[in-house]
Design a protein around this motif. Structure first.
Motif, PDB file in Angstrom:
ATOM      1  N   ILE A  65      12.371 -10.593  -0.422  1.00  0.00           N
ATOM      2  CA  ILE A  65      11.194 -10.895  -0.591  1.00  0.00           C
ATOM      3  C   ILE A  65      10.573 -11.184  -2.136  1.00  0.00           C
ATOM      4  CG2 ILE A  65       8.741 -10.620  -0.044  1.00  0.00           C
ATOM      5  CD1 ILE A  65       9.791  -9.807   2.701  1.00  0.00           C
ATOM      6  N   LYS A  66       9.903 -12.230  -2.247  1.00  0.00           N
ATOM      7  CA  LYS A  66       9.228 -13.074  -3.351  1.00  0.00           C
ATOM      8  C   LYS A  66       7.761 -12.668  -3.568  1.00  0.00           C
ATOM      9  CE  LYS A  66       8.878 -13.217  -8.245  1.00  0.00           C
ATOM     10  NZ  LYS A  66       8.625 -12.363  -8.578  1.00  0.00           N
ATOM     11  N   LEU A  67       6.851 -12.323  -3.912  1.00  0.00           N
ATOM     12  CA  LEU A  67       5.991 -12.377  -3.762  1.00  0.00           C
ATOM     13  C   LEU A  67       5.039 -13.190  -4.606  1.00  0.00           C
ATOM     14  CD1 LEU A  67       4.111  -8.597  -3.303  1.00  0.00           C
ATOM     15  CD2 LEU A  67       4.361 -10.672  -1.884  1.00  0.00           C
ATOM     16  N   LEU A  68       4.882 -14.149  -5.203  1.00  0.00           N
ATOM     17  CA  LEU A  68       4.461 -15.781  -5.603  1.00  0.00           C
ATOM     18  C   LEU A  68       3.154 -15.258  -6.201  1.00  0.00           C
ATOM     19  CD1 LEU A  68       5.672 -18.623  -3.668  1.00  0.00           C
ATOM     20  CD2 LEU A  68       6.827 -17.016  -5.446  1.00  0.00           C
ATOM     21  N   GLY A  69       2.224 -14.245  -6.020  1.00  0.00           N
ATOM     22  CA  GLY A  69       1.191 -14.262  -6.628  1.00  0.00           C
ATOM     23  C   GLY A  69      -0.222 -14.202  -6.037  1.00  0.00           C
ATOM     24  N   VAL A  70      -1.215 -13.981  -6.283  1.00  0.00           N
ATOM     25  CA  VAL A  70      -2.465 -14.381  -5.487  1.00  0.00           C
ATOM     26  C   VAL A  70      -3.238 -15.285  -5.323  1.00  0.00           C
ATOM     27  CG1 VAL A  70      -2.481 -11.959  -4.958  1.00  0.00           C
ATOM     28  CG2 VAL A  70      -3.668 -12.358  -6.956  1.00  0.00           C
ATOM     29  N   GLU A  71      -4.248 -15.916  -5.124  1.00  0.00           N
ATOM     30  CA  GLU A  71      -5.204 -16.508  -4.792  1.00  0.00           C
ATOM     31  C   GLU A  71      -6.186 -16.606  -4.289  1.00  0.00           C
ATOM     32  OE1 GLU A  71      -3.386 -19.681  -2.607  1.00  0.00           O
ATOM     33  OE2 GLU A  71      -1.631 -20.459  -4.651  1.00  0.00           O
ATOM     34  N   LYS A  72      -7.432 -16.931  -5.077  1.00  0.00           N
ATOM     35  CA  LYS A  72      -8.901 -16.918  -4.399  1.00  0.00           C
ATOM     36  C   LYS A  72      -9.224 -17.441  -2.717  1.00  0.00           C
ATOM     37  CE  LYS A  72     -13.683 -17.702  -4.997  1.00  0.00           C
ATOM     38  NZ  LYS A  72     -14.316 -15.888  -5.103  1.00  0.00           N
ATOM     39  N   GLY A  73      -9.374 -16.451  -1.426  1.00  0.00           N
ATOM     40  CA  GLY A  73      -9.406 -16.698  -0.394  1.00  0.00           C
ATOM     41  C   GLY A  73     -10.808 -17.173   0.367  1.00  0.00           C
ATOM     42  N   LYS A  74     -11.402 -17.233   1.261  1.00  0.00           N
ATOM     43  CA  LYS A  74     -12.548 -17.563   1.516  1.00  0.00           C
ATOM     44  C   LYS A  74     -13.279 -15.847   1.262  1.00  0.00           C
ATOM     45  CE  LYS A  74     -10.386 -19.537   6.193  1.00  0.00           C
ATOM     46  NZ  LYS A  74     -10.545 -19.205   7.417  1.00  0.00           N
ATOM     47  N   LYS A  75     -14.385 -16.159   1.263  1.00  0.00           N
ATOM     48  CA  LYS A  75     -15.410 -15.057   0.541  1.00  0.00           C
ATOM     49  C   LYS A  75     -14.902 -13.038   0.851  1.00  0.00           C
ATOM     50  CE  LYS A  75     -20.321 -13.691   0.906  1.00  0.00           C
ATOM     51  NZ  LYS A  75     -21.867 -13.685   1.599  1.00  0.00           N
ATOM     52  N   ASN A  76     -14.793 -12.956  -0.376  1.00  0.00           N
ATOM     53  CA  ASN A  76     -14.106 -11.480  -0.489  1.00  0.00           C
ATOM     54  C   ASN A  76     -13.187 -11.315   0.414  1.00  0.00           C
ATOM     55  OD1 ASN A  76     -16.950 -10.189  -1.435  1.00  0.00           O
ATOM     56  ND2 ASN A  76     -18.002 -10.395   0.752  1.00  0.00           N
ATOM     57  N   LYS A  77     -12.044 -12.519  -0.049  1.00  0.00           N
ATOM     58  CA  LYS A  77     -10.868 -11.875   0.920  1.00  0.00           C
ATOM     59  C   LYS A  77      -9.851 -12.360   0.133  1.00  0.00           C
ATOM     60  CE  LYS A  77     -11.826 -12.123   5.398  1.00  0.00           C
ATOM     61  NZ  LYS A  77     -11.961 -11.069   5.416  1.00  0.00           N
ATOM     62  N   THR A  78      -8.578 -11.955  -0.220  1.00  0.00           N
ATOM     63  CA  THR A  78      -7.058 -12.664  -1.511  1.00  0.00           C
ATOM     64  C   THR A  78      -6.755 -13.311  -0.591  1.00  0.00           C
ATOM     65  OG1 THR A  78      -8.126 -11.224  -2.980  1.00  0.00           O
ATOM     66  CG2 THR A  78      -5.897 -12.049  -3.397  1.00  0.00           C
ATOM     67  N   ASN A  79      -6.124 -14.259  -0.885  1.00  0.00           N
ATOM     68  CA  ASN A  79      -4.653 -14.839  -0.093  1.00  0.00           C
ATOM     69  C   ASN A  79      -3.559 -14.940  -1.181  1.00  0.00           C
ATOM     70  OD1 ASN A  79      -6.412 -16.374   1.843  1.00  0.00           O
ATOM     71  ND2 ASN A  79      -6.386 -18.021   0.597  1.00  0.00           N
ATOM     72  N   LEU A  80      -2.190 -13.900  -0.375  1.00  0.00           N
ATOM     73  CA  LEU A  80      -1.197 -13.533  -1.007  1.00  0.00           C
ATOM     74  C   LEU A  80      -0.079 -14.577  -0.333  1.00  0.00           C
ATOM     75  CD1 LEU A  80       0.185 -11.243  -3.001  1.00  0.00           C
ATOM     76  CD2 LEU A  80       0.928  -9.834  -0.069  1.00  0.00           C
ATOM     77  N   VAL A  81       0.769 -14.778  -1.547  1.00  0.00           N
ATOM     78  CA  VAL A  81       1.651 -16.549  -1.210  1.00  0.00           C
ATOM     79  C   VAL A  81       2.589 -15.609  -1.645  1.00  0.00           C
ATOM     80  CG1 VAL A  81       2.428 -18.236  -2.201  1.00  0.00           C
ATOM     81  CG2 VAL A  81       0.285 -17.398  -2.260  1.00  0.00           C
ATOM     82  N   PHE A  82       3.799 -15.832  -0.940  1.00  0.00           N
ATOM     83  CA  PHE A  82       5.350 -15.202  -0.485  1.00  0.00           C
ATOM     84  C   PHE A  82       6.308 -15.689  -0.051  1.00  0.00           C
ATOM     85  CE2 PHE A  82       3.580 -14.055   3.729  1.00  0.00           C
ATOM     86  CZ  PHE A  82       5.328 -14.144   4.919  1.00  0.00           C
ATOM     87  N   LEU A  83       7.866 -15.853  -0.396  1.00  0.00           N
ATOM     88  CA  LEU A  83       8.911 -16.186   0.427  1.00  0.00           C
ATOM     89  C   LEU A  83       9.779 -14.981   0.786  1.00  0.00           C
ATOM     90  CD1 LEU A  83       9.914 -18.683  -2.536  1.00  0.00           C
ATOM     91  CD2 LEU A  83       8.546 -19.380  -0.814  1.00  0.00           C
ATOM     92  N   ALA A  84      10.445 -15.394   1.898  1.00  0.00           N
ATOM     93  CA  ALA A  84      10.782 -14.206   2.277  1.00  0.00           C
ATOM     94  C   ALA A  84      12.811 -15.042   2.736  1.00  0.00           C
ATOM     95  CB  ALA A  84      11.105 -13.886   3.534  1.00  0.00           C
ATOM     96  N   GLY A  85      13.888 -14.272   2.583  1.00  0.00           N
ATOM     97  CA  GLY A  85      14.750 -14.842   2.758  1.00  0.00           C
ATOM     98  C   GLY A  85      15.708 -16.547   2.061  1.00  0.00           C
ATOM     99  N   ASN A  86      15.871 -17.040   2.871  1.00  0.00           N
ATOM    100  CA  ASN A  86      16.430 -18.217   2.342  1.00  0.00           C
ATOM    101  C   ASN A  86      15.286 -18.938   1.478  1.00  0.00           C
ATOM    102  OD1 ASN A  86      18.926 -17.799   3.461  1.00  0.00           O
ATOM    103  ND2 ASN A  86      18.595 -18.438   5.464  1.00  0.00           N
ATOM    104  N   ARG A  87      14.026 -18.715   2.172  1.00  0.00           N
ATOM    105  CA  ARG A  87      13.264 -19.804   0.770  1.00  0.00           C
ATOM    106  C   ARG A  87      13.739 -18.882  -0.347  1.00  0.00           C
ATOM    107  NH1 ARG A  87       7.919 -21.675   4.178  1.00  0.00           N
ATOM    108  NH2 ARG A  87       8.684 -22.268   5.703  1.00  0.00           N
ATOM    109  N   VAL A  88      13.653 -17.690  -0.896  1.00  0.00           N
ATOM    110  CA  VAL A  88      14.728 -17.684  -1.805  1.00  0.00           C
ATOM    111  C   VAL A  88      15.477 -18.455  -2.700  1.00  0.00           C
ATOM    112  CG1 VAL A  88      14.162 -15.049  -3.657  1.00  0.00           C
ATOM    113  CG2 VAL A  88      13.204 -14.894  -1.120  1.00  0.00           C
ATOM    114  N   LEU A  89      16.304 -17.697  -2.494  1.00  0.00           N
ATOM    115  CA  LEU A  89      17.441 -18.527  -2.364  1.00  0.00           C
ATOM    116  C   LEU A  89      16.610 -20.274  -2.943  1.00  0.00           C
ATOM    117  CD1 LEU A  89      19.842 -17.080  -0.330  1.00  0.00           C
ATOM    118  CD2 LEU A  89      19.626 -16.014  -2.206  1.00  0.00           C
ATOM    119  N   LYS A  90      16.767 -20.975  -2.194  1.00  0.00           N
ATOM    120  CA  LYS A  90      16.298 -22.112  -2.587  1.00  0.00           C
ATOM    121  C   LYS A  90      15.573 -22.993  -3.539  1.00  0.00           C
ATOM    122  CE  LYS A  90      17.043 -23.809   2.953  1.00  0.00           C
ATOM    123  NZ  LYS A  90      15.833 -24.708   3.859  1.00  0.00           N
TER     124      LYS A  90
END
Length: 409
Positions: free
Chosen positions: A220-245
């Motif tokens: 699993i690769k965590l690509l980072g975070v982005e500002k989400g809706k009010k008082n929330k944070t979006n965590l962006v990730f890839l898992a498995g074959n998506r990391v290889l691609k």
């Protein structure tokens, strides 16, 4: 109802029967005209209908492609382009590459959400399995880079520990449901409730398809975070074959940049910064030259013993400022100017300048002839032109206007 795809996420083919088939329309995901086809219900299915944040499967019923699978109460509805006979026995074939990708992302989300809550108390409020990347919405206004790094390290340790993932079913009124992590069930849910267990880590109500061991996630690769809706944070990730691609794509880009920049990957950023500085300097010099050219063009026109009432100029290189400098230098009290810049056969910019009344009358007609749009005030009308090839028609219109204004000329 629990479908065969939920009982056995690894099944790639399955024999079943057609229960019903009726004409219907499907609206494409990207918009456009509805597609005519048929909604088919089967006795059971290995094609997952969308739900729980997971997109639906694709596959074949016999040799007929399945374009969409949705859930309608206890039924999975398959949209197909050709009719199928009710009662007929059919063979289902699953698009395994799409399914396994969804299994990796969905199980990866369960793992990340569980560890994020255990380590930092960040609860997951929603998630999205996207085509290129997936996003988990965390109920926190801030996730630091150090927390992202620690979370990524922990989830990959669990993958290397080969932790089993199992699915079990509970009755809808089983009190154990209250102890299981959940974001709620759909209003039209019927039948038993599925619980996905990651041994010793998480138990979660879920209708989706999952791997049977965390080692199936690979990485699993965590690509980072982005500002989400009010008082929330979006965590962006890839898992498995998506990391290889992603690595493959990044490596291809790196090789191409190495060839273009004539240096190693570690020097790419500095090389691009130098190129950007050079381009900015060249652009600045180019703008200065265009301004000088605009002034010279205007002075040349004014130096003629009997300047014409119409001045027409087209130049491939230039911008709105270039045209306005010419108009300022020539003056528009007595002269009508029609200036254009851009490719002669494609789109570009235009400026009509001159006596206020004439420009107000002619501006919209010029824009229409050029297949463009524009706006104007105080004797200037400018905008974008889609049909620069019709400049000759505009010039004829302006010449005719001047002739009518000065019939004795």
């Amino acid at each position: 109802m629990v479908f065969q795809c939920q009982r056995d996420s690894w099944a790639r083919q399955f024999t079943t029967r057609v229960v019903s088939c009726r004409a219907a329309e499907l609206r494409p995901e990207g918009g456009g005209e509805p597609v005519r086809g048929f909604q088919v219900v089967l006795e059971d299915t290995i094609l997952f209908p969308e739900g729980g944040g997971q997109p639906d499967d694709r596959g074949l019923i016999g040799d007929v492609p399945v374009l969409r699978v949705t859930r309608r109460g206890p039924e999975a509805v398959h949209f197909v382009p050709a009719a199928l006979e009710p009662g007929a026995e059919v063979l289902l074939s699953l698009d395994w590459e799409r399914r396994f990708d969804h299994m990796q992302q969905h199980s990866g989300q369960h793992l990340i959400s569980a560890i994020a809550e255990q380590m930092f108390g960040f609860k997951t409020t929603s998630w999205e399995l996207g085509r290129q990347r997936s996003v988990i919405e965390l109920d926190t206004p801030l996730v630091t880079a150090e927390q992202v790094e620690a979370l990524e390290k922990s989830v990959n340790e669990k993958i290397r520990d080969r932790v089993p993932v199992t699915v079990r079913e509970l009755a809808a009124d089983d009190p154990e449901i209250e102890t299981v992590r959940s974001r709620g069930l759909p209003d039209d849910h019927v039948g038993p409730v599925r619980v996905v267990d990651i041994k010793g880590i998480d138990s979660n109500l879920c209708c989706g398809t999952h791997v049977s061991n965390l080692s199936d996630l690979q990485v699993i690769k965590l690509l980072g975070v982005e500002k989400g809706k009010k008082n929330k944070t979006n965590l962006v990730f890839l898992a498995g074959n998506r990391v290889l691609k992603s690595i493959e794509q990044s490596h291809s880009t790196e090789k191409a940049l190495t060839s273009l920049l004539k240096n190693g990957p570690g020097e790419h950023v500095e090389a691009v910064k130098r190129l950007q500085s050079s381009v900015k300097l060249l652009q600045k010099n180019n703008l200065n030259l265009l301004r000088d050219i605009a002034v010279l063009i205007a002075r040349d026109f004014k130096s003629k013993p009997a300047p014409k009432q119409l001045f027409v100029l087209h130049r491939k290189e230039g911008d709105s400022e270039f045209m306005n400098i010419i108009a300022n230098e020539i003056g528009t009290e007595e002269t009508l100017l029609f200036l254009t810049v851009g490719d002669e056969k494609e789109a570009g910019l235009f400026l009509l300048a001159g006596p206020v009344e004439a420009v107000e009358n002619l501006g919209p007609r010029v824009a229409e002839l050029l297949g463009g749009k524009g706006a104007g005030k105080r004797g200037r009308f400018q905008g974008k032109a889609a049909k620069m090839s019709r400049r000759g028609e505009v010039q004829a219109l302006l010449q005719e206007f001047i002739s009518h204004q000065n019939p004795g000329a």
